[in-house]
Design an enzyme around this catalytic site. Structure first.
Site, PDB file in Angstrom:
ATOM      1  N   ARG A 136       0.828  -1.212   0.000  1.00  0.00           N
ATOM      2  CA  ARG A 136       0.000   0.000   0.000  1.00  0.00           C
ATOM      3  C   ARG A 136       0.857   1.256   0.000  1.00  0.00           C
ATOM      4  O   ARG A 136       0.508   2.266  -0.620  1.00  0.00           O
ATOM      5  CB  ARG A 136      -0.935  -0.035   1.216  1.00  0.00           C
ATOM      6  CG  ARG A 136      -2.046  -1.079   1.019  1.00  0.00           C
ATOM      7  CD  ARG A 136      -2.482  -1.685   2.310  1.00  0.00           C
ATOM      8  NE  ARG A 136      -3.647  -2.551   2.154  1.00  0.00           N
ATOM      9  CZ  ARG A 136      -3.594  -3.866   1.901  1.00  0.00           C
ATOM     10  NH1 ARG A 136      -2.421  -4.474   1.755  1.00  0.00           N
ATOM     11  NH2 ARG A 136      -4.700  -4.582   1.777  1.00  0.00           N
ATOM     12  N   GLY A 153      -0.793 -12.170  -4.816  1.00  0.00           N
ATOM     13  CA  GLY A 153      -2.230 -11.944  -5.003  1.00  0.00           C
ATOM     14  C   GLY A 153      -2.604 -10.511  -4.662  1.00  0.00           C
ATOM     15  O   GLY A 153      -3.486  -9.917  -5.282  1.00  0.00           O
ATOM     16  N   ASP A 162      -3.687 -15.294   7.654  1.00  0.00           N
ATOM     17  CA  ASP A 162      -2.407 -15.801   7.155  1.00  0.00           C
ATOM     18  C   ASP A 162      -1.656 -16.614   8.207  1.00  0.00           C
ATOM     19  O   ASP A 162      -0.617 -17.210   7.910  1.00  0.00           O
ATOM     20  CB  ASP A 162      -1.531 -14.628   6.670  1.00  0.00           C
ATOM     21  CG  ASP A 162      -2.122 -13.965   5.430  1.00  0.00           C
ATOM     22  OD1 ASP A 162      -2.918 -14.626   4.729  1.00  0.00           O
ATOM     23  OD2 ASP A 162      -1.809 -12.800   5.170  1.00  0.00           O
TER      24      ASP A 162
HETATM   25  C1  S3P Z   1      -3.941  -9.255   2.185  1.00  0.00           C
HETATM   26  C2  S3P Z   1      -5.205  -9.716   2.446  1.00  0.00           C
HETATM   27  C3  S3P Z   1      -5.514 -11.114   2.738  1.00  0.00           C
HETATM   28  C4  S3P Z   1      -4.252 -11.892   3.094  1.00  0.00           C
HETATM   29  C5  S3P Z   1      -3.122 -11.606   2.154  1.00  0.00           C
HETATM   30  C6  S3P Z   1      -2.769 -10.141   2.202  1.00  0.00           C
HETATM   31  C7  S3P Z   1      -3.749  -7.812   1.910  1.00  0.00           C
HETATM   32  O1  S3P Z   1      -6.097 -11.714   1.591  1.00  0.00           O
HETATM   33  O2  S3P Z   1      -4.513 -13.276   3.131  1.00  0.00           O
HETATM   34  O3  S3P Z   1      -1.971 -12.359   2.491  1.00  0.00           O
HETATM   35  O4  S3P Z   1      -2.595  -7.334   1.998  1.00  0.00           O
HETATM   36  O5  S3P Z   1      -4.737  -7.151   1.619  1.00  0.00           O
HETATM   37  P1  S3P Z   1      -7.687 -11.681   1.316  1.00  0.00           P
HETATM   38  O6  S3P Z   1      -8.098 -10.283   1.071  1.00  0.00           O
HETATM   39  O7  S3P Z   1      -7.887 -12.547   0.096  1.00  0.00           O
HETATM   40  O8  S3P Z   1      -8.317 -12.282   2.533  1.00  0.00           O
END
Ligand code: S3P
Length: 467
Positions: free
Chosen positions: A27, A106, A344
């Site tokens: 972020r 992700g 996590d």
């Molecule tokens: C994250 C949100 C979570 C987490 C990921 C990091 C983030 O995922 O599991 O490791 O930085 O916004 P989800 O939004 O899919 O729950």
């Protein structure tokens, strides 16, 4: 590389740091890129996931300087990065229509989907094999509902979309519309994608989650002057009347509680341990694992050390779990609002459960099946390899702890999932002989220096080439 773990009788002792928080790092890079002027990020850890975000912005014309690489992300100094922001409307189309590579991250893919679908240039987002199996409709569908032109590839096995994602430009004079979404599952990534797209929209963005997920995006947007209001698990961003200026900022990123959790559990497991983890972010949306461990008679004492960039930081003081009777960890149940606050950390909590007295039951955690691996399936199988009774539930797991004696030494593979690799190492610390954890290069995505930190504490964990 693989890890070779040789259990030792000695305790874990020392004062250590963990790499900076990966979620906050993503972020910080995004908002620094959109800011007017130069932002300075210190204690930036250059883990692979954060670097994926940084490189995506470099490809869109956002220059950065690595002032100090800080080869050791677990040192007091860490890395220092200057990002020369281009303003809200300053991003450029990547050259030669080059796809932006999100690697294993992700968060990069989902947050950038939100940001890029509001631009007047087209992009595409690609990722590694694991990312190419992860569900993306959850973020693309709500973005399309506000007018975005974005599409993922058909998921190979599910009724879903996945990477690569193709995003078409908005036409001149066009902008995204308002958005009001009630998420079925708490997700900071989906919420953040909607908020970032909302910076460019005509009309407000409202996101309601069943329970509050990590709120780093909200805290940082507020800090840089974006008009946002949050109440419980509802957040609203309304750009009406806002001048569209994001102030450049300085931030020393706090240590990653998701990395620190491995050290807390290690100290809870190895008798006689006394470990202090300094400079850890303790945002309450992230401390679920500490609550669970406390319920298990373990955990850490949180010694507050103030606030940085709207994020509370603390030292975690931890050691071997013992209750009044001298027993160690106790089983517990994990479900409901605790799950997003520990999302996590569930793999490492499975390790604590493996050494706890009684049966631990995890529910409401089906999301774990769509992380870097299917963490319920991988973790249950790894626990069984170490001689622990574990059975999968559709949305969780039951683990019958083995608090006495040693676990069975094992030879297991991480499935390319960093948190599975590190959890397996901790199981190896309590085994009856050397264990081998295969395919551990992935650990560099979130915790470069993990094995060295454990060695500094007195564990015997060696990186060896895969055979
Ligand atoms: C994250 C949100 C979570 C987490 C990921 C990091 C983030 O995922 O599991 O490791 O930085 O916004 P989800 O939004 O899919 O729950």
């Amino acid at each position: 590389m693989d890890f070779l773990v040789r259990p030792r009788d000695g305790a874990l002792r020392g004062v250590v740091r963990v790499p900076s928080d990966k979620s906050i790092g993503h972020r910080a890079v995004i908002l620094a890129a959109l800011a007017e002027g130069t932002s300075t990020l210190t204690r930036f850890s250059f883990g692979e996931d954060n670097v994926s975000t940084l490189e995506a912005f470099a490809a869109m014309g956002v220059m950065h300087e690595v002032v100090e690489r800080g080869d050791d992300p677990t040192s007091a100094k860490g890395g220092t990065l200057r990002v020369h922001g281009k303003g809200l409307f300053g991003l450029e189309q990547p050259h030669d229509a080059r796809a932006l590579d999100c690697g294993n991250s992700g968060t990069t893919m989902r947050l950038l989907s939100g940001l890029l679908c509001a631009q007047h240039f087209g992009t595409s987002l690609i990722g590694d094999a694991s990312l190419t199996r992860r569900p993306m409709r959850r973020v693309l569908e709500p973005l399309r509902r506000r007018g975005a032109l974005c599409k993922g590839r058909k998921h190979p096995t599910k009724d879903d979309e996945t990477a690569p994602i193709v995003i078409a430009p908005l036409l001149d004079g066009e902008a995204l519309g308002p958005s009001s979404e009630k998420l079925a599952v708490a997700s900071a990534q989906v919420k953040s994608a909607l908020l970032l797209s909302g910076l460019y929209a005509h009309g407000p963005t409202i996101v309601e989650e069943p329970t509050l997920s990590r709120d780093h995006t909200e805290r940082m947007l507020l800090r840089v002057g974006v008009p946002l209001r949050a109440m419980g698990s509802i957040v609203q961003l309304d750009p009406a009347g806002w001048d569209g200026k994001i102030e450049a900022f300085e931030l020393a990123i706090p240590g990653d509680i998701s990395a620190a959790a491995f050290l807390v559990v290690a100290a809870n497991l190895v008798p006689g341990s006394v470990v202090r983890v300094v400079d850890v972010g303790v945002n309450p949306t992230r401390t679920g694992a500490l609550d669970v461990l406390r319920a298990m008679m373990g955990g850490a004492q949180i010694v507050p050390k103030g606030e940085r960039g709207g994020e509370p930081v603390a030292t975690l003081e931890t050691g071997t779990a013992v209750d009044e009777s001298g027993a160690g960890l106790h089983a517990t149940s994990i479900g409901g609002e605790l799950v997003p606050r520990a999302i996590d950390e569930i793999p490492v909590l499975c390790v604590a459960a493996a050494r706890a007295k009684g049966k631990t039951v995890i529910r409401d955690a089906a999301e774990l099946r769509v992380k870097e691996s299917d963490r319920l399936a991988t973790m249950a199988s790894i626990l069984r390899s170490f001689g622990v009774e574990a059975s999968e539930l559709p949305d969780g797991m039951e683990i019958t702890g083995k608090p006495q004696g040693k676990l069975k030494a094992a030879d297991v593979t991480s499935e390319g999932d960093h948190r599975i690799a590190m959890s397996s190492v901790l199981l190896g610390l309590r085994a009856d002989g050397p264990s081998r954890i295969r395919d551990v290069d992935c650990v560099a995505t979130s915790f470069p220096g993990f094995a060295r930190v454990l060695r500094d504490l007195g564990a015997d964990v060696e990186e060896v080439p895969s055979d």
